[in-house]
Scaffold this motif. Structure first.
Motif, PDB file in Angstrom:
ATOM      1  N   PRO A   1      34.800  58.991  84.922  1.00  0.00           N
ATOM      2  CA  PRO A   1      35.110  58.633  83.533  1.00  0.00           C
ATOM      3  C   PRO A   1      35.027  57.113  83.362  1.00  0.00           C
ATOM      4  O   PRO A   1      35.519  56.366  84.210  1.00  0.00           O
ATOM      5  CB  PRO A   1      36.549  59.121  83.337  1.00  0.00           C
ATOM      6  CG  PRO A   1      36.901  59.935  84.525  1.00  0.00           C
ATOM      7  CD  PRO A   1      35.934  59.594  85.626  1.00  0.00           C
ATOM      8  N   ILE A   2      34.390  56.691  82.263  1.00  0.00           N
ATOM      9  CA  ILE A   2      34.188  55.259  82.017  1.00  0.00           C
ATOM     10  C   ILE A   2      34.692  54.924  80.616  1.00  0.00           C
ATOM     11  O   ILE A   2      34.321  55.579  79.640  1.00  0.00           O
ATOM     12  CB  ILE A   2      32.685  54.899  82.097  1.00  0.00           C
ATOM     13  CG1 ILE A   2      32.141  55.179  83.499  1.00  0.00           C
ATOM     14  CG2 ILE A   2      32.445  53.438  81.702  1.00  0.00           C
ATOM     15  CD1 ILE A   2      30.615  55.105  83.601  1.00  0.00           C
ATOM     16  N   VAL A   3      35.542  53.897  80.530  1.00  0.00           N
ATOM     17  CA  VAL A   3      35.955  53.380  79.223  1.00  0.00           C
ATOM     18  C   VAL A   3      35.497  51.926  79.117  1.00  0.00           C
ATOM     19  O   VAL A   3      35.786  51.107  79.996  1.00  0.00           O
ATOM     20  CB  VAL A   3      37.480  53.480  78.995  1.00  0.00           C
ATOM     21  CG1 VAL A   3      37.847  52.942  77.609  1.00  0.00           C
ATOM     22  CG2 VAL A   3      37.963  54.926  79.138  1.00  0.00           C
TER      23      VAL A   3
ATOM     24  N   ALA B   1      26.654  54.720  78.395  1.00  0.00           N
ATOM     25  CA  ALA B   1      27.156  55.427  79.581  1.00  0.00           C
ATOM     26  C   ALA B   1      28.672  55.644  79.527  1.00  0.00           C
ATOM     27  O   ALA B   1      29.235  56.253  80.425  1.00  0.00           O
ATOM     28  CB  ALA B   1      26.812  54.641  80.843  1.00  0.00           C
ATOM     29  N   ALA B   2      29.319  55.117  78.462  1.00  0.00           N
ATOM     30  CA  ALA B   2      30.785  55.170  78.419  1.00  0.00           C
ATOM     31  C   ALA B   2      31.274  56.455  77.746  1.00  0.00           C
ATOM     32  O   ALA B   2      30.647  56.954  76.804  1.00  0.00           O
ATOM     33  CB  ALA B   2      31.322  53.960  77.662  1.00  0.00           C
ATOM     34  N   ASP B   3      32.406  56.964  78.230  1.00  0.00           N
ATOM     35  CA  ASP B   3      33.031  58.120  77.573  1.00  0.00           C
ATOM     36  C   ASP B   3      33.772  57.677  76.315  1.00  0.00           C
ATOM     37  O   ASP B   3      33.891  58.441  75.362  1.00  0.00           O
ATOM     38  CB  ASP B   3      34.009  58.797  78.541  1.00  0.00           C
ATOM     39  CG  ASP B   3      33.270  59.367  79.728  1.00  0.00           C
ATOM     40  OD1 ASP B   3      32.565  60.357  79.555  1.00  0.00           O
ATOM     41  OD2 ASP B   3      33.350  58.776  80.821  1.00  0.00           O
ATOM     42  N   GLY B   4      34.312  56.466  76.343  1.00  0.00           N
ATOM     43  CA  GLY B   4      35.034  55.941  75.182  1.00  0.00           C
ATOM     44  C   GLY B   4      34.864  54.444  75.108  1.00  0.00           C
ATOM     45  O   GLY B   4      34.529  53.788  76.105  1.00  0.00           O
ATOM     46  N   VAL B   5      35.095  53.907  73.905  1.00  0.00           N
ATOM     47  CA  VAL B   5      34.937  52.461  73.664  1.00  0.00           C
ATOM     48  C   VAL B   5      36.143  51.972  72.871  1.00  0.00           C
ATOM     49  O   VAL B   5      36.525  52.588  71.874  1.00  0.00           O
ATOM     50  CB  VAL B   5      33.654  52.163  72.845  1.00  0.00           C
ATOM     51  CG1 VAL B   5      33.476  50.664  72.656  1.00  0.00           C
ATOM     52  CG2 VAL B   5      32.435  52.789  73.497  1.00  0.00           C
ATOM     53  N   ILE B   6      36.729  50.866  73.338  1.00  0.00           N
ATOM     54  CA  ILE B   6      37.849  50.251  72.612  1.00  0.00           C
ATOM     55  C   ILE B   6      37.499  48.791  72.403  1.00  0.00           C
ATOM     56  O   ILE B   6      37.203  48.081  73.378  1.00  0.00           O
ATOM     57  CB  ILE B   6      39.164  50.352  73.422  1.00  0.00           C
ATOM     58  CG1 ILE B   6      39.535  51.816  73.666  1.00  0.00           C
ATOM     59  CG2 ILE B   6      40.295  49.620  72.701  1.00  0.00           C
ATOM     60  CD1 ILE B   6      40.643  52.003  74.695  1.00  0.00           C
TER      61      ILE B   6
END
Ligand code: DQA
Length: 150
Positions: free
Chosen positions: A96-98, A120-125
């Protein structure tokens, strides 16, 4: 054993605290790392926090991440917007990548609106300063630690 999250920081993030404080705030990267370690402990995680100005070193760290870590948080700095090599490395690992950015990259110059890392990220903040790293840890804890285990 507590799952380990690798937190990678790219170029110029070592200058946080003095670098464009109106954009990035006054918190140092060491301060963010300390907050992350404390937050991780509360969540039942451990974090390893690293920074490099070198694209190749970041690529190598991403490649090696699955050996010792259960998830990845990445603020690739300016390489976010330029590095296909980093995207390829992130795409090659099954963790998992954030993706985190201190500033809101979408409210800034147009060249910052494209993120290779996001692909490639699962989520972005982004846009929440150092708090973004803590929120990323919270999201990963939910994925990594079964409900009721802590
Ligand atoms: C950054 C945003 C990038 O556009 C910039 O190059 C950085 C920091 C951020 O955290 O807001 O170095 O990743």
């Amino acid at each position: 054993m507590a799952p380990s999250v690798l937190v990678l920081n790219g170029p110029n993030l070592n200058l946080l605290g003095t670098r464009e404080p109106d954009v990035y705030g006054r918190e140092t990267l060491d301060g963010i790392a300390d907050t992350c370690r404390a937050r991780a402990a509360g969540l039942g995680l451990v974090v390893e926090f690293r920074q490099s100005n070198d694209e190749g070193e970041l690529v190598t760290w991403v490649q090696q991440a699955p050996q010792d870590h259960a998830a990845l948080i990445v603020n690739a700095g300016a390489y976010t917007h330029t590095s296909v090599a980093l995207l390829d490395a992130l795409s090659a690992i099954d963790l998992p990548i954030v993706e985190v950015h201190l500033s809101n990259i979408h409210r800034r110059e147009e060249f910052r609106h494209l993120s290779y890392v996001s692909k490639a990220a699962d989520g972005v903040i982004c846009g929440l300063g150092g708090q973004g790293y803590e929120l990323a840890l919270e999201a990963l804890a939910r994925r990594l630690i079964p409900a009721g285990a802590t």
